[in-house]
Design a protein around this motif. Structure first.
Motif, PDB file in Angstrom:
ATOM      1  N   GLY A 170       0.789  -1.231   0.000  1.00 29.11           N
ATOM      2  CA  GLY A 170       0.000   0.000   0.000  1.00 29.11           C
ATOM      3  C   GLY A 170       0.816   1.274   0.000  1.00 29.11           C
ATOM      4  O   GLY A 170       0.269   2.361  -0.183  1.00 29.11           O
ATOM      5  N   GLU A 171       2.109   1.166   0.212  1.00 28.99           N
ATOM      6  CA  GLU A 171       2.974   2.349   0.187  1.00 28.99           C
ATOM      7  C   GLU A 171       3.164   2.822  -1.250  1.00 28.99           C
ATOM      8  O   GLU A 171       2.952   2.066  -2.198  1.00 28.99           O
ATOM      9  CB  GLU A 171       4.344   2.022   0.790  1.00 28.99           C
ATOM     10  N   ARG A 172       3.573   4.094  -1.381  1.00 26.88           N
ATOM     11  CA  ARG A 172       3.913   4.595  -2.704  1.00 26.88           C
ATOM     12  C   ARG A 172       5.084   5.557  -2.608  1.00 26.88           C
ATOM     13  O   ARG A 172       5.338   6.138  -1.553  1.00 26.88           O
ATOM     14  CB  ARG A 172       2.725   5.249  -3.391  1.00 26.88           C
ATOM     15  N   PHE A 173       5.784   5.659  -3.709  1.00 24.66           N
ATOM     16  CA  PHE A 173       6.989   6.472  -3.785  1.00 24.66           C
ATOM     17  C   PHE A 173       6.956   7.219  -5.104  1.00 24.66           C
ATOM     18  O   PHE A 173       6.540   6.669  -6.125  1.00 24.66           O
ATOM     19  CB  PHE A 173       8.226   5.562  -3.724  1.00 24.66           C
ATOM     20  N   ALA A 174       7.360   8.493  -5.095  1.00 26.64           N
ATOM     21  CA  ALA A 174       7.354   9.289  -6.323  1.00 26.64           C
ATOM     22  C   ALA A 174       8.695   9.983  -6.490  1.00 26.64           C
ATOM     23  O   ALA A 174       9.322  10.414  -5.510  1.00 26.64           O
ATOM     24  CB  ALA A 174       6.231  10.310  -6.301  1.00 26.64           C
ATOM     25  N   ARG A 175       9.119  10.095  -7.741  1.00 25.11           N
ATOM     26  CA  ARG A 175      10.362  10.779  -8.085  1.00 25.11           C
ATOM     27  C   ARG A 175      10.111  11.556  -9.373  1.00 25.11           C
ATOM     28  O   ARG A 175       9.392  11.092 -10.245  1.00 25.11           O
ATOM     29  CB  ARG A 175      11.471   9.750  -8.275  1.00 25.11           C
ATOM     30  N   VAL A 176      10.718  12.731  -9.485  1.00 21.39           N
ATOM     31  CA  VAL A 176      10.507  13.601 -10.642  1.00 21.39           C
ATOM     32  C   VAL A 176      11.769  13.648 -11.489  1.00 21.39           C
ATOM     33  O   VAL A 176      12.879  13.801 -10.968  1.00 21.39           O
ATOM     34  CB  VAL A 176      10.116  15.034 -10.199  1.00 21.39           C
ATOM     35  N   TYR A 177      11.575  13.514 -12.803  1.00 19.45           N
ATOM     36  CA  TYR A 177      12.665  13.585 -13.771  1.00 19.45           C
ATOM     37  C   TYR A 177      12.380  14.690 -14.779  1.00 19.45           C
ATOM     38  O   TYR A 177      11.223  15.018 -15.042  1.00 19.45           O
ATOM     39  CB  TYR A 177      12.802  12.267 -14.544  1.00 19.45           C
ATOM     40  N   ILE A 178      13.431  15.214 -15.378  1.00 22.06           N
ATOM     41  CA  ILE A 178      13.293  16.184 -16.474  1.00 22.06           C
ATOM     42  C   ILE A 178      13.303  15.452 -17.808  1.00 22.06           C
ATOM     43  O   ILE A 178      12.663  15.862 -18.758  1.00 22.06           O
ATOM     44  CB  ILE A 178      14.421  17.239 -16.400  1.00 22.06           C
ATOM     45  N   ASP A 179      13.997  14.328 -17.865  1.00 19.85           N
ATOM     46  CA  ASP A 179      14.114  13.539 -19.082  1.00 19.85           C
ATOM     47  C   ASP A 179      13.092  12.401 -19.070  1.00 19.85           C
ATOM     48  O   ASP A 179      13.090  11.581 -18.144  1.00 19.85           O
ATOM     49  CB  ASP A 179      15.541  12.990 -19.181  1.00 19.85           C
ATOM     50  N   LYS A 180      12.250  12.333 -20.082  1.00 22.37           N
ATOM     51  CA  LYS A 180      11.204  11.310 -20.127  1.00 22.37           C
ATOM     52  C   LYS A 180      11.789   9.905 -20.252  1.00 22.37           C
ATOM     53  O   LYS A 180      11.281   8.955 -19.653  1.00 22.37           O
ATOM     54  CB  LYS A 180      10.257  11.573 -21.295  1.00 22.37           C
ATOM     55  N   ASP A 181      12.864   9.764 -21.019  1.00 24.33           N
ATOM     56  CA  ASP A 181      13.473   8.447 -21.191  1.00 24.33           C
ATOM     57  C   ASP A 181      14.017   7.906 -19.874  1.00 24.33           C
ATOM     58  O   ASP A 181      13.849   6.720 -19.560  1.00 24.33           O
ATOM     59  CB  ASP A 181      14.602   8.505 -22.222  1.00 24.33           C
ATOM     60  N   LYS A 182      14.646   8.752 -19.090  1.00 25.46           N
ATOM     61  CA  LYS A 182      15.170   8.312 -17.792  1.00 25.46           C
ATOM     62  C   LYS A 182      14.032   7.951 -16.851  1.00 25.46           C
ATOM     63  O   LYS A 182      14.136   7.004 -16.060  1.00 25.46           O
ATOM     64  CB  LYS A 182      16.048   9.387 -17.172  1.00 25.46           C
ATOM     65  N   ALA A 183      12.950   8.693 -16.914  1.00 25.83           N
ATOM     66  CA  ALA A 183      11.787   8.382 -16.080  1.00 25.83           C
ATOM     67  C   ALA A 183      11.214   7.019 -16.458  1.00 25.83           C
ATOM     68  O   ALA A 183      10.885   6.208 -15.587  1.00 25.83           O
ATOM     69  CB  ALA A 183      10.725   9.460 -16.227  1.00 25.83           C
ATOM     70  N   GLN A 184      11.111   6.742 -17.762  1.00 23.81           N
ATOM     71  CA  GLN A 184      10.568   5.468 -18.227  1.00 23.81           C
ATOM     72  C   GLN A 184      11.493   4.312 -17.858  1.00 23.81           C
ATOM     73  O   GLN A 184      11.032   3.251 -17.458  1.00 23.81           O
ATOM     74  CB  GLN A 184      10.357   5.507 -19.740  1.00 23.81           C
ATOM     75  N   GLN A 185      12.801   4.527 -17.947  1.00 21.57           N
ATOM     76  CA  GLN A 185      13.761   3.492 -17.556  1.00 21.57           C
ATOM     77  C   GLN A 185      13.650   3.173 -16.066  1.00 21.57           C
ATOM     78  O   GLN A 185      13.703   2.004 -15.668  1.00 21.57           O
ATOM     79  CB  GLN A 185      15.184   3.935 -17.874  1.00 21.57           C
ATOM     80  N   PHE A 186      13.475   4.209 -15.250  1.00 18.77           N
ATOM     81  CA  PHE A 186      13.325   3.985 -13.810  1.00 18.77           C
ATOM     82  C   PHE A 186      12.052   3.187 -13.521  1.00 18.77           C
ATOM     83  O   PHE A 186      12.062   2.243 -12.726  1.00 18.77           O
ATOM     84  CB  PHE A 186      13.287   5.324 -13.074  1.00 18.77           C
ATOM     85  N   ALA A 187      10.961   3.545 -14.201  1.00 18.07           N
ATOM     86  CA  ALA A 187       9.696   2.835 -13.991  1.00 18.07           C
ATOM     87  C   ALA A 187       9.819   1.377 -14.427  1.00 18.07           C
ATOM     88  O   ALA A 187       9.353   0.470 -13.726  1.00 18.07           O
ATOM     89  CB  ALA A 187       8.577   3.530 -14.753  1.00 18.07           C
ATOM     90  N   ASP A 188      10.448   1.138 -15.566  1.00 16.10           N
ATOM     91  CA  ASP A 188      10.619  -0.238 -16.043  1.00 16.10           C
ATOM     92  C   ASP A 188      11.481  -1.056 -15.089  1.00 16.10           C
ATOM     93  O   ASP A 188      11.204  -2.229 -14.832  1.00 16.10           O
ATOM     94  CB  ASP A 188      11.250  -0.242 -17.437  1.00 16.10           C
ATOM     95  N   ARG A 189      12.525  -0.429 -14.557  1.00 17.77           N
ATOM     96  CA  ARG A 189      13.409  -1.113 -13.610  1.00 17.77           C
ATOM     97  C   ARG A 189      12.652  -1.459 -12.327  1.00 17.77           C
ATOM     98  O   ARG A 189      12.817  -2.548 -11.773  1.00 17.77           O
ATOM     99  CB  ARG A 189      14.613  -0.215 -13.317  1.00 17.77           C
ATOM    100  N   GLN A 190      11.802  -0.566 -11.848  1.00 20.02           N
ATOM    101  CA  GLN A 190      11.042  -0.814 -10.623  1.00 20.02           C
ATOM    102  C   GLN A 190      10.006  -1.913 -10.819  1.00 20.02           C
ATOM    103  O   GLN A 190       9.745  -2.697  -9.904  1.00 20.02           O
ATOM    104  CB  GLN A 190      10.354   0.473 -10.160  1.00 20.02           C
ATOM    105  N   LYS A 191       9.419  -1.989 -12.022  1.00 16.59           N
ATOM    106  CA  LYS A 191       8.384  -2.999 -12.293  1.00 16.59           C
ATOM    107  C   LYS A 191       8.921  -4.418 -12.204  1.00 16.59           C
ATOM    108  O   LYS A 191       8.163  -5.359 -11.984  1.00 16.59           O
ATOM    109  CB  LYS A 191       7.787  -2.770 -13.690  1.00 16.59           C
ATOM    110  N   ARG A 192      10.226  -4.586 -12.366  1.00 15.80           N
ATOM    111  CA  ARG A 192      10.828  -5.925 -12.288  1.00 15.80           C
ATOM    112  C   ARG A 192      10.870  -6.466 -10.862  1.00 15.80           C
ATOM    113  O   ARG A 192      11.041  -7.658 -10.655  1.00 15.80           O
ATOM    114  CB  ARG A 192      12.241  -5.901 -12.855  1.00 15.80           C
ATOM    115  N   SER A 193      10.711  -5.592  -9.875  1.00 14.40           N
ATOM    116  CA  SER A 193      10.782  -6.019  -8.488  1.00 14.40           C
ATOM    117  C   SER A 193       9.495  -6.754  -8.093  1.00 14.40           C
ATOM    118  O   SER A 193       8.399  -6.334  -8.460  1.00 14.40           O
ATOM    119  CB  SER A 193      10.957  -4.796  -7.586  1.00 14.40           C
ATOM    120  N   PRO A 194       9.597  -7.837  -7.339  1.00 14.36           N
ATOM    121  CA  PRO A 194       8.397  -8.579  -6.945  1.00 14.36           C
ATOM    122  C   PRO A 194       7.514  -7.832  -5.933  1.00 14.36           C
ATOM    123  O   PRO A 194       6.350  -8.178  -5.768  1.00 14.36           O
ATOM    124  CB  PRO A 194       8.952  -9.864  -6.336  1.00 14.36           C
TER     125      PRO A 194
END
Length: 64
Positions: A29-53
């Protein structure tokens, strides 16, 4: 004299770039947010986090 093209930012001198917020939602139920200026870096971070169980979902949203 040639006219300059008007930017999509208009006369707002404060913001010359877009901001992308990555929100990660965890299974407990927790959530975490981070802000990026570069969309590609933001998408890479999201994809990397999705791999976590322990991550339920991660989304990228443009904020201004």
């Amino acid at each position: 004299m040639k006219r300059r093209k008007r930017s999509e930012f208009g006369k707002d001198k404060r913001r010359r770039h877009r901001h992308w917020q990555v929100t990660v939602f965890y299974e407990d139920g927790e959530r975490f947010a981070r802000v990026y200026i570069d969309k590609d870096k933001a998408q890479q971070f999201a994809d990397r986090q999705k791999r976590s169980p322990v991550v339920r979902s991660a989304r990228v949203a443009e904020i201004n």
